[in-house]
Design a protein around this motif. Structure first.
Motif, PDB file in Angstrom:
ATOM      1  N   PRO A 260       0.819  -1.205   0.000  1.00 29.72           N
ATOM      2  CA  PRO A 260       0.000   0.000   0.000  1.00 29.72           C
ATOM      3  C   PRO A 260       0.857   1.262   0.000  1.00 29.72           C
ATOM      4  O   PRO A 260       1.980   1.261   0.498  1.00 29.72           O
ATOM      5  CB  PRO A 260      -0.798  -0.117   1.291  1.00 29.72           C
ATOM      6  CG  PRO A 260       0.011  -0.987   2.174  1.00 29.72           C
ATOM      7  CD  PRO A 260       0.819  -1.890   1.294  1.00 29.72           C
ATOM      8  N   LEU A 261       0.319   2.308  -0.588  1.00 36.46           N
ATOM      9  CA  LEU A 261       1.054   3.572  -0.690  1.00 36.46           C
ATOM     10  C   LEU A 261       0.560   4.613   0.300  1.00 36.46           C
ATOM     11  O   LEU A 261       1.290   5.513   0.683  1.00 36.46           O
ATOM     12  CB  LEU A 261       0.879   4.167  -2.098  1.00 36.46           C
ATOM     13  CG  LEU A 261       1.402   3.402  -3.291  1.00 36.46           C
ATOM     14  CD1 LEU A 261       0.919   4.060  -4.558  1.00 36.46           C
ATOM     15  CD2 LEU A 261       2.900   3.393  -3.266  1.00 36.46           C
ATOM     16  N   GLY A 262      -0.690   4.489   0.697  1.00 36.23           N
ATOM     17  CA  GLY A 262      -1.344   5.589   1.406  1.00 36.23           C
ATOM     18  C   GLY A 262      -0.847   5.814   2.814  1.00 36.23           C
ATOM     19  O   GLY A 262      -0.163   4.969   3.400  1.00 36.23           O
ATOM     20  N   SER A 263      -1.184   6.953   3.330  1.00 34.75           N
ATOM     21  CA  SER A 263      -0.770   7.295   4.692  1.00 34.75           C
ATOM     22  C   SER A 263      -1.578   6.513   5.722  1.00 34.75           C
ATOM     23  O   SER A 263      -1.268   6.549   6.902  1.00 34.75           O
ATOM     24  CB  SER A 263      -0.920   8.793   4.930  1.00 34.75           C
ATOM     25  OG  SER A 263      -2.239   9.180   4.659  1.00 34.75           O
ATOM     26  N   THR A 264      -2.613   5.844   5.277  1.00 36.76           N
ATOM     27  CA  THR A 264      -3.360   4.981   6.200  1.00 36.76           C
ATOM     28  C   THR A 264      -2.497   3.815   6.656  1.00 36.76           C
ATOM     29  O   THR A 264      -2.650   3.317   7.756  1.00 36.76           O
ATOM     30  CB  THR A 264      -4.604   4.427   5.487  1.00 36.76           C
ATOM     31  OG1 THR A 264      -5.153   5.444   4.681  1.00 36.76           O
ATOM     32  CG2 THR A 264      -5.616   3.939   6.484  1.00 36.76           C
ATOM     33  N   TRP A 265      -1.598   3.386   5.798  1.00 36.52           N
ATOM     34  CA  TRP A 265      -0.813   2.193   6.091  1.00 36.52           C
ATOM     35  C   TRP A 265       0.657   2.501   6.293  1.00 36.52           C
ATOM     36  O   TRP A 265       1.425   1.627   6.641  1.00 36.52           O
ATOM     37  CB  TRP A 265      -0.956   1.200   4.952  1.00 36.52           C
ATOM     38  CG  TRP A 265      -2.369   0.772   4.753  1.00 36.52           C
ATOM     39  CD1 TRP A 265      -3.014  -0.227   5.419  1.00 36.52           C
ATOM     40  CD2 TRP A 265      -3.324   1.342   3.861  1.00 36.52           C
ATOM     41  NE1 TRP A 265      -4.304  -0.301   5.004  1.00 36.52           N
ATOM     42  CE2 TRP A 265      -4.530   0.644   4.038  1.00 36.52           C
ATOM     43  CE3 TRP A 265      -3.280   2.378   2.951  1.00 36.52           C
ATOM     44  CZ2 TRP A 265      -5.680   0.944   3.336  1.00 36.52           C
ATOM     45  CZ3 TRP A 265      -4.430   2.669   2.245  1.00 36.52           C
ATOM     46  CH2 TRP A 265      -5.612   1.957   2.444  1.00 36.52           C
ATOM     47  N   ASN A 266       1.044   3.721   6.007  1.00 35.29           N
ATOM     48  CA  ASN A 266       2.464   4.049   6.099  1.00 35.29           C
ATOM     49  C   ASN A 266       2.653   5.252   7.004  1.00 35.29           C
ATOM     50  O   ASN A 266       1.758   6.086   7.123  1.00 35.29           O
ATOM     51  CB  ASN A 266       3.030   4.380   4.718  1.00 35.29           C
ATOM     52  CG  ASN A 266       2.995   3.187   3.799  1.00 35.29           C
ATOM     53  OD1 ASN A 266       3.604   2.164   4.099  1.00 35.29           O
ATOM     54  ND2 ASN A 266       2.254   3.290   2.722  1.00 35.29           N
ATOM     55  N   THR A 267       3.827   5.321   7.561  1.00 44.11           N
ATOM     56  CA  THR A 267       4.148   6.506   8.350  1.00 44.11           C
ATOM     57  C   THR A 267       4.290   7.690   7.411  1.00 44.11           C
ATOM     58  O   THR A 267       4.439   7.516   6.204  1.00 44.11           O
ATOM     59  CB  THR A 267       5.473   6.314   9.098  1.00 44.11           C
ATOM     60  OG1 THR A 267       6.464   6.001   8.145  1.00 44.11           O
ATOM     61  CG2 THR A 267       5.356   5.207  10.125  1.00 44.11           C
ATOM     62  N   GLN A 268       4.263   8.844   7.986  1.00 44.14           N
ATOM     63  CA  GLN A 268       4.267  10.053   7.174  1.00 44.14           C
ATOM     64  C   GLN A 268       5.480  10.101   6.257  1.00 44.14           C
ATOM     65  O   GLN A 268       5.386  10.417   5.076  1.00 44.14           O
ATOM     66  CB  GLN A 268       4.237  11.276   8.096  1.00 44.14           C
ATOM     67  CG  GLN A 268       4.036  12.595   7.372  1.00 44.14           C
ATOM     68  CD  GLN A 268       2.754  12.617   6.563  1.00 44.14           C
ATOM     69  OE1 GLN A 268       1.775  11.953   6.904  1.00 44.14           O
ATOM     70  NE2 GLN A 268       2.758  13.355   5.468  1.00 44.14           N
ATOM     71  N   ARG A 269       6.613   9.729   6.830  1.00 39.42           N
ATOM     72  CA  ARG A 269       7.846   9.821   6.039  1.00 39.42           C
ATOM     73  C   ARG A 269       7.836   8.817   4.900  1.00 39.42           C
ATOM     74  O   ARG A 269       8.194   9.126   3.768  1.00 39.42           O
ATOM     75  CB  ARG A 269       9.053   9.615   6.950  1.00 39.42           C
ATOM     76  CG  ARG A 269      10.349   9.909   6.247  1.00 39.42           C
ATOM     77  CD  ARG A 269      11.418  10.275   7.214  1.00 39.42           C
ATOM     78  NE  ARG A 269      11.107  11.484   7.969  1.00 39.42           N
ATOM     79  CZ  ARG A 269      11.813  11.903   8.986  1.00 39.42           C
ATOM     80  NH1 ARG A 269      12.854  11.234   9.385  1.00 39.42           N
ATOM     81  NH2 ARG A 269      11.480  12.996   9.631  1.00 39.42           N
ATOM     82  N   ALA A 270       7.413   7.616   5.240  1.00 39.91           N
ATOM     83  CA  ALA A 270       7.361   6.580   4.207  1.00 39.91           C
ATOM     84  C   ALA A 270       6.371   6.980   3.117  1.00 39.91           C
ATOM     85  O   ALA A 270       6.626   6.781   1.926  1.00 39.91           O
ATOM     86  CB  ALA A 270       6.955   5.258   4.831  1.00 39.91           C
ATOM     87  N   PHE A 271       5.284   7.549   3.540  1.00 43.16           N
ATOM     88  CA  PHE A 271       4.267   8.003   2.584  1.00 43.16           C
ATOM     89  C   PHE A 271       4.848   9.040   1.628  1.00 43.16           C
ATOM     90  O   PHE A 271       4.674   8.971   0.412  1.00 43.16           O
ATOM     91  CB  PHE A 271       3.089   8.580   3.360  1.00 43.16           C
ATOM     92  CG  PHE A 271       2.060   9.267   2.517  1.00 43.16           C
ATOM     93  CD1 PHE A 271       1.282   8.548   1.644  1.00 43.16           C
ATOM     94  CD2 PHE A 271       1.872  10.636   2.606  1.00 43.16           C
ATOM     95  CE1 PHE A 271       0.330   9.172   0.867  1.00 43.16           C
ATOM     96  CE2 PHE A 271       0.930  11.269   1.836  1.00 43.16           C
ATOM     97  CZ  PHE A 271       0.163  10.535   0.967  1.00 43.16           C
TER      98      PHE A 271
END
Lengths: 430, 640
Positions: free
Chosen positions: B605-616
């Motif tokens: 997944p790419l979204g900020s729902t699944w990733n931390t802000q930085r990773a997003f």
């Protein structure tokens, strides 16, 4: 503690708490694709004022808001893009303005016309009480059909019967480069290796020259004549040629035997081509009343722009900030387009920007899914172009079938398979 | 004879090299060969072109690296070279400009007449001076200084606040004493270096005393003092406060005897310690004095009421000790202060680190059901259950701290890896334990085994008793990842018995558990558990849909039967969902080589729902960034 509260993550990223990531992202991608299409309104405005078809355009090298255009009645206009106004009009030539280019410093510009003259003009409008007059006028023996200025030196090149390289200070060319006799329609300096030139002539060939040795380098002959060519501003050895056979060919000048790419989508002769300053895409203008944007590494266009009133597009330019496209057409108008059809103009809030980036990535991620692909690739075309495309598809298919049949019914190996890239090259002359 | 030839006369006896070369030349001329025809014009040009092409393409080829790098780049930011916008000074712009139109000329004429600055320095001298008044450098320096001062101030403030908050009486007492000593010493020094200043100081002290005498402030007449007097009967603290006040009073009332420094400069240092406190006042108040005497203390104690508690006595004793210490050097006092500081810091650290706190908590929680606080130190030995449950909490805490320290030390000194592995084994056993305990018989067996184990000095046998005490070492991770070694466990007691148990004992046990087959039982149980843990196929077939409804209906055979029921060699998969296929990719897209790759690309997944802000941000970074209003120049050799 402030630092702690600022960096605190108010989320639990446990995947168990956020299920269905793929379906959710798929839906988001679908929505993004739909919104992109909804907001795709590329046409910004039309600059009208010319009294004849727009034959050539030139970008200002130092100012984004200025663009120059020359018409078929010998009139040159300078436009202010933010105001969408003509700020200056010059009656530069008798007959067509065949070509124009700005000096690299942006203080003056050159025009060539059907009246066999090369004229240099000041970029600034004349002061109060001054006459509108060229700085220099060079009277040539033959008609000049194109002009381009060196990117760093006070040197410019014209084309016509031969390619002439001029010093700005002199009234006769420094050297004339010829290879055969035919009218050369366009000459372009390489923006990176500035001593290199490319030209295309009506005897279907593209010739490369080296200014240092004042000699031509190589010639490649195609099936049909090339109208213009444009060098990639980021890749020194790559140029794209706009051909009469509805295709564009991107060449690596070191390997002219076959083009790197054949870009096919137009349904009529391609009249002009210009690279995006990022070197990743180029825009082409065609006689089929449309302009198309091609990625350099793709064989087909990613975008097609047309309007009801736009006639044969003769000239096209991509602005130096790579955000806009200008095209000049037969019906005396210059049109301003967004390079990215659905891009929001103006300042974006950081959240907005992040959302845009996310949507873009989502569209890229799910681009192969049929529903999304269907939405993202959908474009409206006027009926004429649509029908022509269909017709040409049938023709191409028939040709292919015929070749297949011929191969089937002849001695094995006697009808070799020629790749699409090689098919359009007649010969390379050393 | 021989004929002489003229040419031979010309010849030298030895052939000369110079002539040799001439000869060679002659012979070469003799070999007649046609000169190559010059190349035709066309061909010559062609050769030149080819050579030029080779060199030029080599020149151009040096961009290959850059081009490939840019094509592969994760992100490209245009313009490649960030240009700094230069602002042309107004003077320059204005100087190039000339008034042309009549209106402009008129305006300029007006300006000239009024002598306004038009062209060259548009700024008046005062303005330029004011612009240059403070340079950027200076401003920066000044700001840095101010910042430093502010930081220091806040640091000292914080320190003072911290010290003020310390509640320990002892600490304050010692501090006070040290201060007093310091003052004394300073006075001594002052006396030595500047007798006049010392005298002035003395005078000041005298003044203070006089004021006190006048005000009667520190006598027991005030509101506060009277209230204290009432409480003093029952409250030790109040009594002490009152005494202190009285002492203060006395101290202030004391007449200071001044010795003239001019008379005996040599004696001064010796006398000085007793300077503010004359010997005559020794009997009055021991707290007052720099040097208390034991006889002086005794009457004081007798003075107080008889209902003194033991703790009070202890405190008094401590004080006495304290005062004995005073005779020693200052350094000892300082050391004490340092000791205080260290203790305080240690306590803070303990409070600060949440992990340790958490550990303590878990320890406490785990120990509670056992109702026997066991020290990890004596884990190896027998269980020690302290009978005194009503111990003071403070003492208990102190013990805990010590113990935890010791535990750590043990860990650091011994081989950590071995310890960790041991713990793991224990954890696994712990995991197994609840299952094993299910049948009562096994529990009994275990007890037997433990007894045997205690007899055997084997290391492995030693572990089980230690295990109980290390309950807190079980982590969630270990519990989750614990392997099912339970197959071995029920058989283990049997093995152990065979190893070391006596024959009669074995007989006894086999007799006792003759009826049940533990191993088979367990296996069955385990299979059942495994079946249960597997996901069950969900039957979505409902009665009543598409047919008659009502209670007690069974779904029709049409719904339940599989299509490949009567086709023994065929599997008709019902996994393919027609409705889903419209959304699915039918063939593998170009850059991917295997469908797993493609699925993987979709699954992340790419979204900020699944990733931390930085990773997003990293995942959604665009490939090409262009800035509006910035001209992008073609790449050039200077950019690289």
């Amino acid at each position: 503690d402030v630092s702690v509260t600022l960096t605190a993550v108010p989320r639990n990223y446990d995947p168990a708490l956020h299920p269905f990531e793929v379906p959710r992202e798929y839906t988001r991608a679908l929505n993004a694709a739909k919104l992109e299409r909804v907001f795709a309104k590329p046409f910004l405005s039309s600059l009208d004022g010319h009294r004849d078809g727009v034959n050539c355009m030139a970008k200002h090298p130092k100012s984004l808001s200025t663009v120059l255009s020359g018409a078929c009645d010998g009139e040159v206009k300078i436009w202010n893009l933010p105001k969408r106004q003509c700020i200056r009009t010059i009656q530069a030539h008798e007959g067509f303005v065949r070509g124009m280019c700005a000096r690299f410093c942006g203080t003056s510009f050159f025009t060539v016309g059907d009246d066999k003259t090369v004229k240099q003009w000041k970029m600034e409008s004349p002061e109060y009480g001054e006459e509108e007059e060229p700085i220099h006028t060079i009277l040539g023996k033959t008609v000049y059909t194109g002009i381009d200025h060196h990117w760093k030196d006070a040197v410019f090149a014209t084309c016509g019967q031969q390619v002439d390289i001029w010093d700005e200070q002199r009234t006769s060319p420094m050297c004339s480069l010829t290879w055969g006799f035919d009218s050369i329609s366009s000459v372009k300096f390489n923006p990176i290796e500035t001593y290199l030139l490319g030209s295309c002539a009506s005897d279907r060939n593209i010739v490369l020259y080296d200014m240092r040795k004042s000699t031509p380098l190589k010639k490649v002959i195609l099936n049909m004549r090339t109208n213009t060519l444009c060098w990639n501003p980021m890749e020194a050895y790559v140029f794209t040629a706009a051909n009469e056979d509805y295709n564009l060919y991107t060449f690596d000048m070191r390997y002219l035997e076959s083009p790197m790419r054949v870009h096919m989508d137009h349904v009529s002769a391609v009249l002009d081509v210009d690279y995006s300053p990022t070197g990743k895409e180029f825009v082409s203008a065609s006689f089929d009343k449309s302009i198309r944007i091609f990625p350099v590494d793709k064989g087909h266009s990613r975008e097609v722009y047309h309007t009801k009133r736009m006639q044969h597009v003769i000239t096209v330019k991509w602005t130096a900030d790579s955000k806009y496209i200008l095209c000049g057409s037969d019906e005396m108008n210059i049109r301003l387009w967004k390079a990215n059809a659905s891009e929001k103009l103006g300042v974006l809030a950081p959240r907005e920007k992040a959302a845009m980036n996310y949507n873009q990535k989502l569209k890229e991620k799910f681009q192969y899914h049929p529903k999304i692909r269907r939405i993202a690739q959908h474009r409206h075309l006027p009926k004429s172009i649509f029908c022509q495309i269909k017709e040409q598809r049938i023709m191409r298919e028939a040709r292919r079938r015929k070749e297949l049949n011929r191969r089937k019914h002849s001695k094995p190996g006697s009808v070799p398979v020629v790749s699409e890239r090689r098919k359009h090259i007649v010969a390379v002359v050393k | 004879g021989e004929k002489l030839v003229l040419s031979e006369l010309l010849k030298p006896i030895k052939p000369k090299s110079a002539l040799g070369s001439v000869k060679k030349e002659l012979s070469r001329v003799k070999q007649k060969k046609a000169v190559e025809l010059p190349l035709s014009k066309e061909e010559a040009k062609r050769v030149v072109r080819e050579a030029a092409y080779v060199t030029t393409s080599k020149d151009v080829g040096k961009w290959q690296e850059v081009v490939l790098q840019n094509r592969r780049a994760e992100q490209l930011v245009f313009p490649l070279k960030q240009e700094i916008a230069t602002v042309v000074p107004l003077e320059q712009v204005a100087s190039a400009w000339k008034a042309r139109t009549p209106l402009e000329q008129e305006i300029f004429g007006l300006l000239h007449r009024t002598k306004q600055p038009i062209t060259d320095p548009l700024l008046t001298p005062e303005e330029t001076a004011s612009l240059q008044a403070m340079s950027l450098e200076e401003a920066r320096q000044r700001r840095a200084e101010l910042q430093k001062a502010r930081a220091l101030q806040s640091y000292y403030e914080a320190k003072a606040r911290r010290e003020k908050r310390i509640k320990s009486k002892k600490y304050h007492r010692v501090l006070k004493k040290s201060k007093r000593r310091k003052a004394l010493k300073e006075f001594e020094q002052l006396h030595k270096s500047d007798p006049k200043a010392a005298l002035a100081k003395l005078e000041e002290l005298e003044q203070l005393r006089m004021q006190e005498r006048m005000s009667l402030k520190h006598q027991n007449k005030g509101k506060w003092a009277r209230s204290r007097a009432i409480i003093a009967k029952y409250d030790m603290e109040a009594r002490k406060a009152m005494q202190e006040q009285l002492a203060k009073n006395k101290e202030l009332m004391q007449k200071v005897q001044v010795e003239l420094p001019e008379e005996e400069p040599a004696d001064v240092p010796e006398d000085l310690p007793s300077l503010p406190i004359p010997t005559g006042a020794s009997g009055a108040n021991p707290w007052m004095l720099g040097k208390p005497s034991d006889p002086a203390q005794e009457p004081e104690v007798q003075e107080g009421p008889g209902d003194m508690e033991v703790s009070g006595a202890v405190e008094r004793k401590e004080e006495m000790e304290e005062e004995e210490e005073e005779e020693e050097e200052m350094s000892e006092e300082e050391a004490l202060l340092q000791d205080f500081e260290q203790k305080r810091q240690a306590r803070q650290q303990r409070a600060g680190s949440p992990e340790e706190q958490g550990a303590d908590e878990t320890e406490a929680v785990l120990e509670q059901p056992g109702a026997s606080p066991v020290h990890p130190v004596c884990a190896e030995g027998e269980q020690v259950s302290t009978a005194g449950g009503e111990e003071q909490p403070q003492q208990a805490q102190e013990e805990e701290i010590l113990l935890s320290e010791q535990l750590e030390r043990v860990q650091t000194l011994e081989d950590v890896e071995a310890l960790a592995s041991k713990e793991q084994v224990e954890e696994q056993e712990m995991l197994v334990a609840p299952r094993v305990e299910k049948p009562a018989a096994t529990r009994a067996k275990k007890r037997v085994q433990q007894q045997e184990d205690s007899r055997a000095g084997d290391k492995h046998a030693k572990n089980p008793p230690a295990k109980k005490k290390k309950k807190k070492m079980i982590s969630l991770q270990a519990v989750l990842s614990g392997k099912a070694q339970d197959v071995q466990c029920p058989t283990m007691p049997v093995v152990v018995e065979e190893e070391d148990g006596g024959t009669d004992q074995r007989r006894v046990i086999t007799e006792a558990f003759a009826g049940d087959d533990v191993v088979a039982d367990f296996r069955r149980e385990k299979r059942k558990a495994e079946e249960e843990s597997k996901p069950q196929p969900l039957s979505l077939v409902l009665p009543g849909w598409g047919e008659w409804g009502g209670t007690g209906l069974r779904p029709s055979a049409r719904k339940t039967k599989k299509k490949d029921q009567h086709l023994p060699h065929v599997i008709l998969s019902d996994k393919r969902n027609i409705h889903a296929t419209a959304h699915q990719v039918s063939e593998l897209p170009f850059p991917f080589e295997r469908h797993q790759q493609f699925e993987q690309s979709i699954r992340t997944p790419l979204g900020s729902t699944w990733n931390t802000q930085r990773a997003f941000q990293k995942l959604t970074a665009p490939r090409v960034i262009t800035r509006a209003g910035h001209i992008i120049q073609p790449i050039s050799a200077e950019d690289l």
